[in-house]
Design a protein around this motif. Structure first.
Motif, mmCIF file in Angstrom:
data_model
loop_
_atom_site.group_PDB
_atom_site.id
_atom_site.type_symbol
_atom_site.label_atom_id
_atom_site.label_comp_id
_atom_site.label_asym_id
_atom_site.label_seq_id
_atom_site.Cartn_x
_atom_site.Cartn_y
_atom_site.Cartn_z
ATOM 1 N N GLU A 58 0.813 -1.209 0.000
ATOM 2 C CA GLU A 58 0.000 0.000 0.000
ATOM 3 C C GLU A 58 0.853 1.268 0.000
ATOM 4 O OE1 GLU A 58 -4.107 1.275 2.185
ATOM 5 O OE2 GLU A 58 -2.559 0.390 3.450
ATOM 6 N N ASP A 59 2.039 1.214 0.623
ATOM 7 C CA ASP A 59 2.900 2.400 0.682
ATOM 8 C C ASP A 59 3.729 2.597 -0.595
ATOM 9 O OD1 ASP A 59 4.866 0.449 0.846
ATOM 10 O OD2 ASP A 59 5.575 1.023 2.832
ATOM 11 N N GLY A 60 3.515 1.743 -1.589
ATOM 12 C CA GLY A 60 4.216 1.871 -2.864
ATOM 13 C C GLY A 60 5.477 1.031 -2.978
ATOM 14 N N THR A 61 5.901 0.402 -1.898
ATOM 15 C CA THR A 61 7.086 -0.448 -1.969
ATOM 16 C C THR A 61 6.727 -1.788 -2.591
ATOM 17 O OG1 THR A 61 6.769 -1.283 0.280
ATOM 18 C CG2 THR A 61 8.186 0.654 0.028
ATOM 19 N N ILE A 62 7.733 -2.433 -3.112
ATOM 20 C CA ILE A 62 7.555 -3.719 -3.793
ATOM 21 C C ILE A 62 8.559 -4.714 -3.230
ATOM 22 C CG2 ILE A 62 7.705 -4.928 -6.000
ATOM 23 C CD1 ILE A 62 6.954 -2.272 -7.349
ATOM 24 N N GLU A 63 8.089 -5.906 -2.975
ATOM 25 C CA GLU A 63 8.962 -6.995 -2.532
ATOM 26 C C GLU A 63 8.810 -8.135 -3.535
ATOM 27 O OE1 GLU A 63 10.134 -9.288 1.578
ATOM 28 O OE2 GLU A 63 8.428 -7.939 1.541
ATOM 29 N N THR A 64 9.932 -8.752 -3.894
ATOM 30 C CA THR A 64 9.920 -9.792 -4.919
ATOM 31 C C THR A 64 10.623 -11.046 -4.416
ATOM 32 O OG1 THR A 64 9.954 -8.111 -6.649
ATOM 33 C CG2 THR A 64 10.580 -10.334 -7.296
ATOM 34 N N TRP A 65 10.027 -12.196 -4.727
ATOM 35 C CA TRP A 65 10.621 -13.494 -4.425
ATOM 36 C C TRP A 65 10.668 -14.298 -5.714
ATOM 37 C CZ3 TRP A 65 6.375 -11.610 -1.675
ATOM 38 C CH2 TRP A 65 6.646 -11.158 -0.384
ATOM 39 N N ARG A 66 11.670 -15.176 -5.830
ATOM 40 C CA ARG A 66 11.832 -16.001 -7.027
ATOM 41 C C ARG A 66 11.996 -17.466 -6.628
ATOM 42 N NH1 ARG A 66 13.134 -12.789 -11.414
ATOM 43 N NH2 ARG A 66 13.487 -10.623 -10.870
ATOM 44 N N ILE A 67 11.319 -18.326 -7.380
ATOM 45 C CA ILE A 67 11.437 -19.772 -7.173
ATOM 46 C C ILE A 67 11.714 -20.393 -8.535
ATOM 47 C CG2 ILE A 67 10.263 -21.887 -6.437
ATOM 48 C CD1 ILE A 67 8.517 -20.127 -4.618
ATOM 49 N N ALA A 68 12.748 -21.197 -8.618
ATOM 50 C CA ALA A 68 13.164 -21.804 -9.892
ATOM 51 C C ALA A 68 12.326 -23.045 -10.197
ATOM 52 C CB ALA A 68 14.649 -22.139 -9.854
ATOM 53 N N LYS A 69 11.014 -22.834 -10.307
ATOM 54 C CA LYS A 69 10.062 -23.903 -10.631
ATOM 55 C C LYS A 69 8.878 -23.299 -11.354
ATOM 56 C CE LYS A 69 10.560 -27.122 -6.762
ATOM 57 N NZ LYS A 69 9.803 -27.804 -5.691
ATOM 58 N N ARG A 70 8.129 -24.157 -12.041
ATOM 59 C CA ARG A 70 6.847 -23.744 -12.620
ATOM 60 C C ARG A 70 5.851 -23.521 -11.477
ATOM 61 N NH1 ARG A 70 6.321 -24.077 -17.790
ATOM 62 N NH2 ARG A 70 7.722 -25.301 -19.076
ATOM 63 N N ILE A 71 4.901 -22.639 -11.694
ATOM 64 C CA ILE A 71 3.885 -22.361 -10.680
ATOM 65 C C ILE A 71 3.186 -23.643 -10.250
ATOM 66 C CG2 ILE A 71 1.663 -21.223 -10.254
ATOM 67 C CD1 ILE A 71 2.691 -18.934 -12.088
ATOM 68 N N ASP A 72 2.827 -24.495 -11.209
ATOM 69 C CA ASP A 72 2.122 -25.739 -10.892
ATOM 70 C C ASP A 72 2.953 -26.689 -10.025
ATOM 71 O OD1 ASP A 72 -0.188 -25.005 -12.292
ATOM 72 O OD2 ASP A 72 0.508 -25.932 -14.155
ATOM 73 N N ASP A 73 4.274 -26.516 -10.009
ATOM 74 C CA ASP A 73 5.160 -27.417 -9.261
ATOM 75 C C ASP A 73 5.560 -26.886 -7.889
ATOM 76 O OD1 ASP A 73 5.086 -29.100 -11.464
ATOM 77 O OD2 ASP A 73 6.924 -28.279 -12.330
ATOM 78 N N ILE A 74 5.169 -25.661 -7.561
ATOM 79 C CA ILE A 74 5.554 -25.071 -6.278
ATOM 80 C C ILE A 74 4.781 -25.733 -5.149
ATOM 81 C CG2 ILE A 74 5.499 -22.955 -4.888
ATOM 82 C CD1 ILE A 74 6.096 -21.411 -7.453
ATOM 83 N N GLU A 75 5.515 -26.052 -4.084
ATOM 84 C CA GLU A 75 4.936 -26.680 -2.906
ATOM 85 C C GLU A 75 5.109 -25.752 -1.707
ATOM 86 O OE1 GLU A 75 6.965 -30.396 -2.503
ATOM 87 O OE2 GLU A 75 6.270 -31.124 -4.441
ATOM 88 N N ALA A 76 4.402 -26.050 -0.627
ATOM 89 C CA ALA A 76 4.478 -25.222 0.582
ATOM 90 C C ALA A 76 5.914 -25.090 1.078
ATOM 91 C CB ALA A 76 3.588 -25.811 1.669
ATOM 92 N N ARG A 77 6.686 -26.144 0.968
ATOM 93 C CA ARG A 77 8.072 -26.086 1.453
ATOM 94 C C ARG A 77 8.918 -25.096 0.657
ATOM 95 N NH1 ARG A 77 9.377 -32.127 -0.394
ATOM 96 N NH2 ARG A 77 9.745 -31.719 -2.585
ATOM 97 N N ASP A 78 8.568 -24.859 -0.608
ATOM 98 C CA ASP A 78 9.291 -23.866 -1.406
ATOM 99 C C ASP A 78 9.047 -22.452 -0.866
ATOM 100 O OD1 ASP A 78 10.276 -25.798 -3.312
ATOM 101 O OD2 ASP A 78 8.253 -25.823 -4.175
ATOM 102 N N ILE A 79 7.820 -22.186 -0.457
ATOM 103 C CA ILE A 79 7.474 -20.887 0.129
ATOM 104 C C ILE A 79 8.164 -20.733 1.481
ATOM 105 C CG2 ILE A 79 5.590 -19.385 0.882
ATOM 106 C CD1 ILE A 79 5.505 -20.076 -2.162
ATOM 107 N N LEU A 80 8.147 -21.784 2.276
ATOM 108 C CA LEU A 80 8.825 -21.738 3.578
ATOM 109 C C LEU A 80 10.328 -21.512 3.415
ATOM 110 C CD1 LEU A 80 6.958 -24.622 5.427
ATOM 111 C CD2 LEU A 80 6.681 -22.155 5.774
ATOM 112 N N ALA A 81 10.907 -22.073 2.374
ATOM 113 C CA ALA A 81 12.343 -21.880 2.119
ATOM 114 C C ALA A 81 12.647 -20.416 1.813
ATOM 115 C CB ALA A 81 12.801 -22.779 0.978
ATOM 116 N N LEU A 82 11.727 -19.725 1.145
ATOM 117 C CA LEU A 82 11.909 -18.300 0.893
ATOM 118 C C LEU A 82 11.991 -17.535 2.212
ATOM 119 C CD1 LEU A 82 9.301 -17.607 -1.935
ATOM 120 C CD2 LEU A 82 11.788 -17.753 -2.186
ATOM 121 N N ARG A 83 11.058 -17.843 3.100
ATOM 122 C CA ARG A 83 11.025 -17.183 4.416
ATOM 123 C C ARG A 83 12.278 -17.496 5.213
ATOM 124 N NH1 ARG A 83 7.047 -19.508 8.475
ATOM 125 N NH2 ARG A 83 8.781 -20.940 8.578
#
Length: 87
Positions: A58-83
């Motif tokens: 909302e304040d205009g800032t942008i945060e970006t994350w990247r995962i070296a997989k297709r969207i259909d192949d992303i699992e919860a553990r991939d998101i947790l690994a980002l964190r």
């Protein structure tokens, strides 16, 4: 190798699932817009397919994350690994 003209689209369910997982994992408020894009890369040293997740706050800032997989192949553990990588 992925063709330059390979235009298979990720499922809507997978996009929704990834957005919900990122939102839950990073406690993203409803005022933030999440975008999920699947990109093909043909440059050296980059994965052939990458999912880019962008949070437009909302304040205009942008945060970006990247995962070296297709969207259909992303699992919860991939998101947790980002964190975990940020901690």
């Amino acid at each position: 190798m992925i063709s330059l003209f390979d235009r298979s689209k990720p499922s809507r369910e997978s996009i929704k699932r990834v957005k919900e997982a990122v939102s839950d994992c990073f406690r993203i408020p409803e005022t933030t817009t999440l975008a999920v894009a699947e990109l093909n890369c043909h440059e050296p040293d980059c994965p052939p397919v990458e999912t880019v997740i962008t949070a437009h706050k909302e304040d205009g800032t942008i945060e970006t994350w990247r995962i070296a997989k297709r969207i259909d192949d992303i699992e919860a553990r991939d998101i947790l690994a980002l964190r975990d990588a940020l901690e």
